[in-house]
Write an enzyme that holds these catalytic residues in place. Structure first.
Site, PDB file in Angstrom:
ATOM      1  N   ASP A   1       9.681  -4.892   2.300  1.00 15.70           N
ATOM      2  CA  ASP A   1       9.889  -4.744   0.859  1.00 15.70           C
ATOM      3  C   ASP A   1       9.561  -3.356   0.335  1.00 15.70           C
ATOM      4  O   ASP A   1      10.165  -2.900  -0.631  1.00 15.70           O
ATOM      5  CB  ASP A   1       9.112  -5.812   0.086  1.00 15.70           C
ATOM      6  CG  ASP A   1       7.642  -5.885   0.464  1.00 15.70           C
ATOM      7  OD1 ASP A   1       7.185  -5.097   1.312  1.00 15.70           O
ATOM      8  OD2 ASP A   1       6.947  -6.764  -0.090  1.00 15.70           O
TER       9      ASP A   1
ATOM     10  N   ASP B   1      -4.516  -4.058   0.551  1.00 14.49           N
ATOM     11  CA  ASP B   1      -4.314  -5.392   1.135  1.00 14.49           C
ATOM     12  C   ASP B   1      -4.940  -5.610   2.499  1.00 14.49           C
ATOM     13  O   ASP B   1      -5.081  -6.759   2.913  1.00 14.49           O
ATOM     14  CB  ASP B   1      -2.830  -5.749   1.216  1.00 14.49           C
ATOM     15  CG  ASP B   1      -2.203  -5.942  -0.147  1.00 14.49           C
ATOM     16  OD1 ASP B   1      -2.936  -6.280  -1.083  1.00 14.49           O
ATOM     17  OD2 ASP B   1      -0.999  -5.735  -0.274  1.00 14.49           O
TER      18      ASP B   1
END
Length: 879
Positions: A55, A469
């Site tokens: 993405d 993350d």
């Protein structure tokens, strides 16, 4: 003097020789991917030909011999076209394994300034051509795991169909992707909008079309085009699956189809002449609490619910779907998001009549796991995630594929990495022991938020990388850059680390910042980032932002993302620095040799200095010429008093603790900057992301900014404003660039120039010298010996947030591109500005910065021309 022909030829040849050798860029190796892989596409007949789309990290091509991957879209992701790393769909030409197509663009709202493109390659992604569409594409938008939205007609590869978002409908090319036009007869544009009240456009945009599937078993029509085509839409009220039986001239809803859920994946099993579809009650990739799996018999036009578990037991929808084309009737489906206790995968060998799960309960909390998990290629995934979280198998599973030429090889993408294996047949009831391995070698998809390089001779580490993350990583030496880390930053471990810094006189002392609200978000290391302990003075309300560690490692200055600048001394409680504005501070730095000096910069262009260890700051730069925004502040690694400031107007340098500044010519609109060890002993290079003679690039100077070299070449780094740069403190000529989506790149080379050292004034002063704002300061010519770091004994484990993890790793570093660096020369300017009385800047949030959300107390108005855009109740951003 008249020159001979030979002399002229020799002179011309000499002039053609590049002044500097090209920088060759490659990834720092993590081996595990590190981010969301929403789509995997195998060629239907050519063995080993496959692509994985991400993405925010571009497109990757499989290397079939070792299951590693090569990035193929780096050259497209320039500063102006940074959205090219958002891949919303991929398609292969069934008749030519060398041809690949992709739908490229990051966002459909105004975050991405460019329209989307369909890119095409005839050499497996080595080179690309592109066609710009009259609308945007959303590779990082909601629903990005659906698909594939792009497909090549198996009978006539000049025909390509693309299902758009935002209500733009279905588009067709009849010339192999060179041009596209809208299919006016297809009228359902995908009406679902996740949040109509979202003013940012991120969740208030129509999800659009979900997939395009050509039926290769159908009869042919005019020009040899496939007559039967299925198209899915994000619509759970009227109809979501449409069919054409005349090559796309007319369309109608498939009769008797399920209407409750949104289709995610659709796969054709040609031997069975059937479609298999997964459904969820959300469009993904984070949502989904209910769903189903259906089989559509094309010959009889009948639907059958083959959901693996009863609806009463569902707490998830379905995403990933893989068909074994070597064994008709064999398929695997995955839960989209089963946040507890783990994802679930189901396999059927009888077209969905019965299913075998990959794990099941025995007596709670015990499970029978019918698989082995192997993370040897990325050990940090095992130590940091698999061993610490119930979600071993992952989350956000939208991509799941079985190699059509080898039913034993399969892969599935998660929010963390790419898993898979080569023994899928061992799922059989008699063995029940399939191998699942990390298969993301070469996929480096991380958002890098902070970088540092500390002298290893003083106990520091060659590279410290704060990562979104997946916490962060420590690479002790240059030799470790090509090896996957054994562990991420742990104990405490936060989902994201936003910044990291080291103490200049004690390089083994390191501080990092986390971004998880509700627990202490400052951690300390006394061994160069090998082990960590929670800072005892950190509270539970502040998080994120940037940090600066004093030269002797006893003072921390922290600018959290949700409050004003705070300070801690000797691991005491953080207290507010009242002399700095309560909002709008975008950069902070410590002098790396003088323990009493800190610097800060505000978004409105004001620079501040403290000469009392960060207690009180005064304005020192209100007259910086043309400066309306400070972007970064960096102190020289070994020269006290030398500081560089990056601004909208370019670079400024001071050699007297910011008492006066000199404008550096040659670059404008600079972003993050750094200094790194130069090619000659005692020399230092300056690195700057900014606009120069070669455009918006990474530039380097070896002569304190008198001349600048384009060292980026053809390597794409995406948006420069989102990148981080740091020069090596140990390896001459080595520099690192942290990107927003492609991990950390590094390169080494010789930067031609005079060899900058930092200006030396007449009197030396040691780093412990105290200062006041009225003192005339001398810059030391010697460097202090490194002291032994203080030992930190406090430790704590913080809860790990694992939603949408981004990680990236490879077993061997791969060169991604090379290009000749170009030289541009200019003299250093002479404009200076002097310190002035302290001023309080207008509180403004910077571009890309947070500007709102529940509990947000900092600026809610953005610097021009950006505006505050709502994303969700907890977060708004300047875009």
């Amino acid at each position: 003097m008249k020159l001979s022909t030979l002399q002229l030829l020799l002179a011309a040849a000499a002039a053609a020789v590049p002044v500097q050798a090209a920088f060759s860029w490659k990834n720092v190796h993590t081996g595990g991917g590190g981010g969301f892989v929403p789509g995997i596409v195998f060629h239907p007949s050519a063995q080993g030909v496959a692509y994985a789309r991400t993405d925010i990290g571009g497109l990757y091509r499989l290397n079939p011999d070792d299951d590693s991957w090569t990035a193929v879209t780096d050259s497209l992701a320039t500063d102006e076209k940074w959205g090219s790393w958002g891949i919303d769909a991929v398609a292969l030409d069934p008749q030519d394994p060398n041809k690949v197509y992709a739908a490229v663009g990051m966002y459909t709202n105004d975050w991405d300034p460019n329209n989307g493109t369909i890119i095409r390659s005839s050499d497996r992604g080595t080179t690309w051509s592109s066609t710009t569409l009259p609308f945007k594409i959303g590779g990082n938008m909601p629903g990005r795991g659906m698909g594939e939205r792009l497909a090549v007609d198996p009978s006539n590869p000049r025909i390509i169909l693309f299902g758009a978002r935002s209500g733009h409908g279905l588009w067709r090319s009849t010339d192999g992707g060179a041009t596209f036009s809208r299919v006016s007869s297809f009228t359902n544009t995908g009406t679902y909008i996740p949040d109509p009240n979202d003013t940012s456009g991120y969740n208030s945009d129509k999800q659009g079309l979900a997939f395009v599937t050509f039926d290769s078993t159908s009869s042919l029509t005019v020009d040899g085009a496939t007559s039967r085509i299925f198209v899915g839409t994000a619509d759970n009220t009227t109809a979501s699956v449409y069919v054409s039986t005349d090559a796309g001239t007319t369309w109608s809803p498939v009769p008797n189809q399920p209407l409750r859920f949104f289709p995610h994946k659709c796969r054709l099993q040609p031997v069975e002449k059937a479609l298999y579809l997964t459904y969820s009650d959300g469009t993904g990739p984070y949502d989904g609490t209910l769903g189903a799996v259906y089989r559509y018999d094309i010959a009889s036009s009948t639907w059958k619910d083959i959901t693996p578990v009863p609806s009463s037991e569902l707490h998830f929808g379905f995403g990933g779907l893989g068909l074994d084309l070597q064994r008709p009737g064999t398929l695997v489906v995955a839960s989209l998001n089963s946040w507890w206790p783990d994802a679930q995968l189901f396999r059927s060998t009888d077209s969905g009549e019965t299913w075998s799960p990959i794990w099941e309960w025995t007596s709670y909390p015990d499970m029978n796991m019918y698989y082995g998990m192997y993370t040897d290629s990325a050990p940090w995934i095992g130590k940091g995630f698999v061993e610490r979280d119930s979600k071993r198998l992952g989350w956000m599973i939208e991509a799941l594929e079985i190699d059509p030429t080898d039913g034993e090889r399969w892969m599935y993408g998660t929010g963390l990495t790419l898993f898979g294996g080569r023994d899928l047949g061992r799922w059989d009831e008699n063995e029940r022991n399939v191998s699942i391995r990390v298969m993301a070698d070469g996929i480096e998809e991380m958002a890098v938020l902070g970088l540092a390089s500390a002298p290893v001779s003083g106990g520091g580490s060659e590279l410290l990388a704060a990562v979104g993350d997946v916490s962060g990583f420590t690479y002790r030496t240059e030799a470790e850059l090509g090896t996957a880390p054994e562990k991420p930053w742990m104990d405490p471990m936060w989902a994201s680390s936003t910044d990291v810094d080291y103490a200049g006189n004690k390089p083994a002392s390191v501080v990092r910042i986390g971004n998880s609200a509700g627990s202490p978000q400052v951690a300390l290391s006394s061994d160069g980032g090998g082990t960590w302990a929670v800072h005892p003075g950190a509270g539970t309300t502040q998080f994120g932002g940037s940090v600066a560690y004093s030269a002797d490692g006893d003072i921390i200055l922290w600018s959290p993302s949700n409050g004003g600048v705070v300070r801690s001394q000797s691991q005491g409680t953080f207290t507010a620095v009242s002399s700095l504005p309560s909002s709008g501070v975008v950069a902070i730095a410590s002098d790396k040799r003088n323990n009493t000096v800190f610097y800060a910069g505000a978004g409105n262009g004001t620079v501040y200095r403290s000469t009392d260890s960060g207690s009180v700051f005064v304005s020192v730069s209100s007259g910086l010429t043309g400066v309306t925004s400070v972007r970064d502040i960096v102190a020289h690694p070994v020269v006290a008093g030398e500081v560089w400031v990056s601004t909208n107007a370019g670079l400024f340098r001071s050699v007297d603790y910011a008492a006066t500044f000199t404008k550096i010519s040659g670059l404008t609109d600079t972003q993050h900057i750094s200094l790194g060890l130069g090619g000659d002993a005692g020399k230092w290079n300056v690195y700057a992301l900014g606009r120069g003679a070669s455009g918006a690039k990474l530039y380097a100077s070896a002569d304190d900014g008198r001349t600048w070299v384009d060292v980026q070449g053809g390597q794409g780094f995406g948006a420069l404003s989102a990148c981080r740069v740091v020069g090596s403190a140990n390896v001459p000529g080595q520099v690192y660039v942290g990107t927003n989506g492609r991990g950390v790149f590094y390169a080494k080379g010789v930067v031609e120039g005079g060899g900058g050292t930092g200006t030396t004034l007449s009197t030396s002063t040691r780093s412990s010298t105290s200062m006041t704002s009225t003192t005339t300061v001398s810059v030391p010519t010697e460097t202090d010996s490194y002291c032994e770091p203080e030992t930190t004994t406090e430790s704590s484990t913080v809860g790990l947030s694992t939603s949408s993890a981004k990680t990236s790793t490879t077993s061997s570093a791969r060169t991604t591109s090379t290009s000749s660096a170009r030289i541009t020369s200019s003299s250093v300017g002479s404009t200076s500005t002097t310190s002035s009385a302290i001023a309080t800047p207008t509180a403004l949030a910077q571009r890309w910065g947070q500007c709102g959300g529940i509990g947000w107390t900092r600026p809610t108005v953005c610097v021009a021309p950006w505006t505050c855009k709502y994303s969700n109740d907890w977060y708004s951003q300047c875009l």
